[in-house]
Design a protein around this motif. Sequence first.
Motif, PDB file in Angstrom:
ATOM      1  N   PHE A  24      15.777  40.815  45.059  1.00  0.00           N
ATOM      2  CA  PHE A  24      17.024  41.284  45.662  1.00  0.00           C
ATOM      3  C   PHE A  24      16.750  41.917  47.025  1.00  0.00           C
ATOM      4  N   LYS A  25      17.709  41.729  47.918  1.00  0.00           N
ATOM      5  CA  LYS A  25      17.563  42.255  49.271  1.00  0.00           C
ATOM      6  C   LYS A  25      17.781  43.760  49.334  1.00  0.00           C
ATOM      7  N   SER A  26      18.583  44.253  48.379  1.00  0.00           N
ATOM      8  CA  SER A  26      18.906  45.681  48.408  1.00  0.00           C
ATOM      9  C   SER A  26      19.276  46.141  47.006  1.00  0.00           C
ATOM     10  N   PRO A  27      19.224  47.434  46.759  1.00  0.00           N
ATOM     11  CA  PRO A  27      19.669  47.958  45.464  1.00  0.00           C
ATOM     12  C   PRO A  27      21.125  47.621  45.176  1.00  0.00           C
ATOM     13  N   ALA A  28      21.955  47.558  46.225  1.00  0.00           N
ATOM     14  CA  ALA A  28      23.368  47.229  46.028  1.00  0.00           C
ATOM     15  C   ALA A  28      23.532  45.793  45.530  1.00  0.00           C
ATOM     16  N   GLU A  29      22.730  44.874  46.086  1.00  0.00           N
ATOM     17  CA  GLU A  29      22.795  43.481  45.645  1.00  0.00           C
ATOM     18  C   GLU A  29      22.315  43.360  44.202  1.00  0.00           C
ATOM     19  N   GLN A  30      21.293  44.103  43.851  1.00  0.00           N
ATOM     20  CA  GLN A  30      20.784  44.083  42.488  1.00  0.00           C
ATOM     21  C   GLN A  30      21.826  44.612  41.510  1.00  0.00           C
TER      22      GLN A  30
END
Length: 205
Positions: A67-73
């Motif tokens: 994932f590119k970011s925690p938000a995307e995850q």
Amino acid sequence: MKFYRLILLLNVIITGAYAQVTVKPIDVKYPPMGKNDTIKVAATNVDGLMIPWIGLNEVVINGTRIFKSPAEQAAFYRLRYNVLKVMPYALFAKRRYQQLETDLAVQPDKKEQKKLIKACDQEIKQMFNKEIKELTITQGQILTKLIDRELGRTTYDIVKQTKGGLTAFLYQSVARVVGHNLKSTYDPVEDRDIESIITSSGFYQ
């Protein structure tokens, strides 16, 4: 004329019988067997050599997602939760409507067909009243897509077929008010995250 036809027919029969008798079996070679070769398998003749083979089950390999970011995850795991929650409903709808189509196909009486449709409708409504009504808007949107994935028809088309065009229009109007669209379709490319979740979930094992 009949005599000549009889002669011609006998000639064809005799020629065919002779052809069958003169056909020689094709020589084939089998691979040498080992002392532990006790399992019977299929074989294919390839240029006179019998090649044994065994069919294997499909193996699905899923890579580890980065994932590119925690938000995307967080968004992906939220989608995964919603898909796994509504997938059993989509599979239930698939089995129930397939059974309905089978029953309708062998029941020519129109009155009996209406009874079958009504029974199916009641069963779906009971599930709706008990569980589906608790779904969120997002979960409902995913469910309509999954129904199209499993049945190859949108929820709108199913309602139209079983309840009529007017009822389908009314259902669609109500659904649009609360943020749903019964005409939603499933696209494996556009909905690739949902497809990935489904194929790795174990629903089809």
